[in-house]
Design an enzyme around this catalytic site. Structure first.
Site, PDB file in Angstrom:
ATOM      1  N   LEU A 260       0.732  -0.863   0.043  1.00  0.00           N
ATOM      2  CA  LEU A 260      -0.542   0.099   0.047  1.00  0.00           C
ATOM      3  C   LEU A 260       0.614   1.389  -0.379  1.00  0.00           C
ATOM      4  CD1 LEU A 260      -2.686  -0.769   2.539  1.00  0.00           C
ATOM      5  CD2 LEU A 260      -2.624  -1.333   0.843  1.00  0.00           C
ATOM      6  N   ASP A 261       0.607   2.528  -0.684  1.00  0.00           N
ATOM      7  CA  ASP A 261       1.083   3.455  -0.865  1.00  0.00           C
ATOM      8  C   ASP A 261       1.428   3.736   0.397  1.00  0.00           C
ATOM      9  OD1 ASP A 261       0.922   3.480  -3.292  1.00  0.00           O
ATOM     10  OD2 ASP A 261      -0.666   5.123  -3.147  1.00  0.00           O
ATOM     11  N   LYS A 262       2.715   4.774   1.231  1.00  0.00           N
ATOM     12  CA  LYS A 262       2.712   5.529   2.461  1.00  0.00           C
ATOM     13  C   LYS A 262       1.124   5.892   3.690  1.00  0.00           C
ATOM     14  CE  LYS A 262       5.395   8.585   5.000  1.00  0.00           C
ATOM     15  NZ  LYS A 262       6.328   9.653   5.133  1.00  0.00           N
TER      16      LYS A 262
ATOM     17  N   ARG B 255      -4.992   6.286  -8.007  1.00  0.00           N
ATOM     18  CA  ARG B 255      -4.943   7.348  -7.671  1.00  0.00           C
ATOM     19  C   ARG B 255      -5.056   8.125  -8.772  1.00  0.00           C
ATOM     20  NH1 ARG B 255      -0.116   7.503  -3.779  1.00  0.00           N
ATOM     21  NH2 ARG B 255      -0.551   9.952  -4.128  1.00  0.00           N
TER      22      ARG B 255
END
Length: 340
Positions: free
Chosen positions: A169-171, A270
């Site tokens: 997962l992105d930060k 996104r």
């Protein structure tokens, strides 16, 4: 007025404390740990096959790329002698996997970082990752990551490439991740990701009103104008995101959607939502078209990995998990409802 989404109570409760698909079954190139040696006899039915072909059938719990790397590095021997991939087997030979590259050479150190463990058994860990936690160490970011936390939580993960991480997962994306605790589990989970039997559903707040459910089917790759970003590009990798409208807000115009991934490309949700004019609320990178819009501020992209499903690598049992909506996103939704 927007109609309030019916989010399950377990998702609305307060939290207490998964981009591109990578072959996480490949050994880490930075070093080697020691795995449990394995020895098996070549079945007569495999007589005449190349060694690399026989290995894939004899050790199906490991990926072909992992076996090929081990063979290349001398970690696999036949009758106690090193062998090449093209070596033919005739049945009865003793094949031994003597050593297996692990999580690294010690440059990634265990750190006592709190984890919210949703589930743990001998094969897998399911983690509810908070926003702000980097999943895997990168250039200039060797500490304070989920990988460091995993090595502290379960030291045996030193013997699994990338400490068992199979997807990311992105930060600043919160929510559920599954981690493999054994080489066998890691290989199986990666194969499930490739076969799309791992189900991941996300909650996202996006700019603008989405009138109906839909899908974005568009390739994702590096943005040629900015290599640190991703974009919809003709030569990208195939990617498909399905979205379902849960709630609309009219002032400011925003929509709460549930997104599900048919693929797993870097920044996929996104990028896809931005490509149709509905960038994620608070997204600092993919915000074209949303500049100047008024509304509640949000310190990160409003994206949460809310549900995760997969087949257990050992038992085959279908596992399903759900993560509560984190406090910051709940506050954002409350603020949007108050303004609508």
């Amino acid at each position: 007025m927007g109609s309030e989404a019916k989010i399950p109570e377990t998702m609305a409760a307060e939290t207490e404390g998964p981009e591109t698909t990578t072959d996480y079954t490949r050994p880490d190139s930075r070093g080697a740990g020691r795995g449990v040696p394995q020895e098996r006899a070549v079945p007569e039915a495999l007589a005449g096959l190349r060694l690399d072909q026989a290995l894939a059938r004899m050790f199906p719990e490991h990926s072909r790329s992992r076996l090929a790397a081990w063979l290349q590095d001398g970690h696999i021997v036949v009758d106690s002698c090193p062998a090449k991939p093209a070596h033919k087997v005739w049945g009865g030979e003793k094949v031994a996997v003597l050593a297996a590259p692990g999580a690294g050479d010690g440059s990634d150190l265990p750190e006592d970082i709190a984890l919210t463990v949703v589930h743990e058994d001998e094969g897998v860990l399911v983690i509810d990752k908070p926003a702000g936690l980097v999943v895997h160490p990168g250039s200039g970011n060797r500490q304070g990551t989920l990988l460091n936390a995993l090595l502290h939580h379960s030291p045996r993960l030193q013997d699994v490439p990338r400490a068992g991480i199979v997807h990311r997962l992105d930060k600043d994306t919160s929510g559920l991740l599954v981690v493999a605790k054994t080489l066998t589990a890691q290989t199986d989970l990666v194969r499930q990701l490739q076969a799309r039997s791992v189900k991941r559903e996300y909650l996202a707040v996006v700019h603008g009103l989405i009138e109906r459910d839909g899908a974005v089917d568009a390739p994702v790759g590096r943005d040629p104008a900015n290599r640190v970003r991703m974009a919809v590009v003709d030569d990208g990798k195939a990617a498909r995101t399905r979205y379902r409208v849960l709630e609309r807000f009219t002032a400011p115009r925003a929509t709460l959607v549930e997104c599900s991934l048919d693929t797993g490309r870097t920044h996929q949700i996104r990028v896809h939502m931005q490509s149709i004019g509905h960038s994620l609320w608070g997204d600092p990178v993919y915000r074209a078209g949303s500049g100047g819009r008024k509304g509640p501020s949000f310190a990160r992209q409003a994206l949460h990995a809310a549900r995760l499903g997969f087949n257990h690598p050992d038992s085959g049992e279908r596992m399903a998990f759900e993560s509560p909506v984190p406090a910051d996103m709940r506050e954002l939704l409350v603020a949007l409802r108050a303004l609508t």
